[in-house]
Design a protein around this motif. Structure first.
Motif, PDB file in Angstrom:
ATOM      1  N   UNK A   1      40.633  11.884  48.322  1.00  0.00           N
ATOM      2  CA  UNK A   1      39.446  12.718  48.375  1.00  0.00           C
ATOM      3  C   UNK A   1      38.291  11.967  49.034  1.00  0.00           C
ATOM      4  N   UNK A   2      37.649  12.614  49.997  1.00  0.00           N
ATOM      5  CA  UNK A   2      36.437  12.097  50.630  1.00  0.00           C
ATOM      6  C   UNK A   2      35.276  13.035  50.308  1.00  0.00           C
ATOM      7  N   UNK A   3      34.092  12.486  50.093  1.00  0.00           N
ATOM      8  CA  UNK A   3      32.894  13.290  49.845  1.00  0.00           C
ATOM      9  C   UNK A   3      31.896  13.090  50.978  1.00  0.00           C
ATOM     10  N   UNK A   4      31.324  14.193  51.446  1.00  0.00           N
ATOM     11  CA  UNK A   4      30.289  14.138  52.492  1.00  0.00           C
ATOM     12  C   UNK A   4      30.741  13.293  53.677  1.00  0.00           C
ATOM     13  N   UNK A   5      31.915  13.564  54.171  1.00  0.00           N
ATOM     14  CA  UNK A   5      32.434  12.852  55.346  1.00  0.00           C
ATOM     15  C   UNK A   5      32.243  13.719  56.595  1.00  0.00           C
TER      16      UNK A   5
END
Length: 266
Positions: free
Chosen positions: A132-136
């Motif tokens: 999971x990546x956030x704000x990428x």
């Protein structure tokens, strides 16, 4: 930390020399050891007491003093160990290594995960089944799944990469959106929309066309036809603009918490 005596001609006590060992150093000063306290390498102290100074009465006092020193050293060591343990517990534990996790994944999810890491860096969250990546980049969130979901539009493939942006779809467009693409997911409460496919380019395409449908630029049928044609070009090595980036500015303030239901009059 330890204290050691050599019962030979030269009596020797070795103690660690650290800034917080003042308690031990004070013990040495308070004890009349009649010896020499000198620094050694590796942050240690060496205390040497010569045999000729060791009278019977002095030996007794020396042993008592040495016991105090050893206990003091042990106390400092124990306190330090507890302090370090608390410090280690307070520090955030490193996330599970993504490379080690995806090594056991099927070929396609592994390949997509590696490409995503190469573009956006290490994920913010790692589990055995997803990264999971956030704000990428332009995305609020990106998830690469280990599990693949069969999807035959516009050509047979598997969905495994889902990406979100903030977006508010008009309520009267929900049916059109459902007819357009089943892998485009609308979240009214959170004010998000996502696309799930096998690559980021296809997700850009799906979201851009979802915007066209939501704003009335294209019908669901027209969007599906454009999607199929664009994917065909993408598979031939072309880079249509709809597959490279968002073709609109993602909005803000899109959440819709709804409202409390009205209670019927009693």
């Amino acid at each position: 930390m330890y204290a050691k005596f050599r019962m030979q001609r030269v009596k020797q006590l070795t103690l660690p020399l650290r800034p917080h060992s003042v308690r031990v150093i004070n013990m040495l000063r308070n004890c009349d050891l009649r010896g020499l306290l000198s620094p050694m390498g590796n942050g240690m102290l060496e205390l040497i007491i010569t045999e000729k100074l060791m009278t019977p009465s002095f030996r007794l006092s020396t042993l008592a003093c040495a016991s105090l020193i050893a206990l003091g050293a042990a106390g400092v060591s124990l306190a330090q160990d507890k302090s370090m343990a608390k410090s280690d517990a307070a520090m955030p534990k490193p996330a599970m290594a993504a490379d080690g996790v995806i090594a056991a994944w099927p070929a396609t999810p592994k390949e997509v995960a590696m490409k995503t890491i190469a573009k956006y860096g290490q994920p913010n969250e790692v589990t055995a089944t997803m990264l999971v990546w956030h704000d990428n980049g332009p995305w609020k969130k990106t998830v690469v799944f280990r599990e693949e979901f069969k999807h035959d539009f516009p050509v047979p493939h598997t969905d495994l990469m889902q990406q979100w942006i903030a977006y508010k779809v008009p309520l009267d467009k929900y049916d059109d959106m459902a007819q357009y693409d089943g892998s485009v997911v609308i979240e009214r409460t959170t004010g998000m929309i996502s696309a799930r496919c096998d690559k980021e380019e296809a997700n850009f395409l799906a979201i851009n066309l979802a915007h066209d449908v939501a704003t009335g630029k294209r019908t669901a049928t027209e969007a599906r036809a454009f999607y199929a044609d664009t994917v065909s070009k993408l598979m031939k090595g072309e880079k249509p603009p709809y597959t490279q980036s968002l073709q609109f500015r993602a909005p803000t303030g899109t959440a819709d918490p709804d409202m409390p239901a009205k209670r019927p009059n009693s």
